[in-house]
Design an enzyme around this catalytic site. Structure first.
Site, mmCIF file in Angstrom:
data_model
loop_
_atom_site.group_PDB
_atom_site.id
_atom_site.type_symbol
_atom_site.label_atom_id
_atom_site.label_comp_id
_atom_site.label_asym_id
_atom_site.label_seq_id
_atom_site.Cartn_x
_atom_site.Cartn_y
_atom_site.Cartn_z
ATOM 1 N N GLY A 11 30.464 37.083 50.599
ATOM 2 C CA GLY A 11 30.459 36.559 49.241
ATOM 3 C C GLY A 11 29.805 35.196 49.118
ATOM 4 C CE1 TYR A 138 39.218 35.112 40.747
ATOM 5 C CE2 TYR A 138 38.832 33.601 38.927
ATOM 6 C CZ TYR A 138 38.799 33.887 40.273
ATOM 7 O OH TYR A 138 38.323 32.936 41.150
HETATM 8 N N1 SER Z 1 33.950 31.246 39.341
HETATM 9 C C1 SER Z 1 35.120 31.951 38.883
HETATM 10 C C2 SER Z 1 34.794 32.896 37.809
HETATM 11 O O1 SER Z 1 33.965 32.559 37.014
HETATM 12 C C3 SER Z 1 36.167 30.994 38.420
HETATM 13 O O2 SER Z 1 36.903 30.558 39.510
HETATM 14 O O3 SER Z 1 35.372 33.927 37.717
#
Ligand code: SER
Length: 314
Positions: A11, A138
């Protein structure tokens, strides 16, 4: 830290963390792992699905792992497309890692995110302790994960350390499916075709950080004495907070004919639910966190590295 496993090594963060760890002395085994086939690593690579505890355990035993940087995760936009998958990978993956940490006495780094904040969180100078009302799956997994880490510390004494990463700008591996991806894509657009159409509006302002700072934060928080890390959920962490038009303006200083267009979509709502400027004074006081890169130095470095990638001489 001697025998280190990095999950999610293909990643955005993992690929650069593995590179960095490989330059550090005193480490014996650095094992990159990912559910996808290996990217180019000189480190050992193991195919590991973090939801598969057996696979994780085998890798831990094989290399005598004592430290895990557990980065495998589904980000905010992808998480909205498949919330069950986000819950499964983010929560069950973390729980597997924590359970194995108990069994094998492993120290853990696990990143949280600005996504733990939500529409009712103060947007400016967002304190360490504040309203946490995430709007995305998330964010919900990151918030639940923070408390799971806290629980494993209180109950089982597991040494888990965590930071709430802002959006991360980088040039090696593209981020996959986050809301802050525009802050990376804008540079690719600028270098490859002198234009970019942004999926959030020009005034959108979110906390951001350059990858070398993000990697250094992870390594530094893992290296300090346990007494310097009294927060066992996750530390606010910050560097810069430019709006999109401020990023575009800084790029135009180097590429005058660069044009940024705006076509906001559903991701605007996610961006609007997150803070603009984070107060990370606890990280600065407790373990001496300090960022190096400001917006002009990020823009300089990004444009230089991407120009090399696209074989364009500026
Ligand atoms: N970079 C991440 C996102 O945009 C946030 O932690 O999902």
């Amino acid at each position: 830290m001697k025998n280190i496993l990095v999950t999610g090594a293909n990643g955005q963060i993992g690929s650069e963390l593995v590179d960095k760890l490989e330059t550090m002395s005193g480490l014996e085994n650095i094992v990159a792992s990912d559910v996808n086939p290996p990217a180019k690593f000189s480190a050992a690579f193991e195919n590991v699905d973090v939801t598969n505890k057996e696979q994780l355990q085998k890798t831990i035993e094989k290399y005598g792992i004592d430290t895990i940087f557990h980065l495998a995760s589904i980000l905010s936009v992808k998480g909205e497309e498949n919330s069950d998958q986000a819950w499964n990978i983010n929560m069950n993956g973390l729980k597997n890692v924590l359970d194995l940490a108990r069994e094998f006495n492993i120290k853990i780094f696990w990143p949280s995110s600005i996504a733990v904040f939500g529409p009712n969180t103060p947007k400016n100078n967002t304190p360490q302790d504040t309203i946490l009302d995430p709007y995305t799956m998330y964010g919900i997994t990151k918030l639940s994960g923070e408390f799971l880490c806290h629980y494993y510390f209180i109950k089982f004494g597991i040494d888990v350390r965590s930071v709430r990463y802002p959006g991360i700008i980088s040039n090696k591996t593209k981020p996959g499916g986050g809301t802050t991806d525009y802050a990376v894509d804008i540079f690719y657009g600028a270098v490859s075709k002198n234009e970019y159409t942004c999926f959030v509006g020009p005034k959108t302002r979110l906390p951001m950080m350059y990858m070398p700072d993000a990697i250094r934060a992870a390594i530094e928080i893992m290296k300090v004495d346990e007494s310097k890390v009294p927060i066992h959920t996750s530390y606010n962490l910050a560097a810069i907070s430019p709006s999109v038009e401020e990023i575009a303006f800084e790029i135009q200083k180097k590429i005058p004919d660069f044009n940024c267009y705006y076509d906001p979509d559903f991701r605007q709502r996610i961006a609007d639910s997150w803070p603009q400027v984070i107060d990370d004074s606890r990280a600065r006081t407790d373990w001496n966190w300090k960022h190096d890169y400001d917006l002009p130095s990020i823009v300089d470095d990004m444009l230089e590295k991407l120009a090399q990638k696209y074989h364009r001489i500026r």
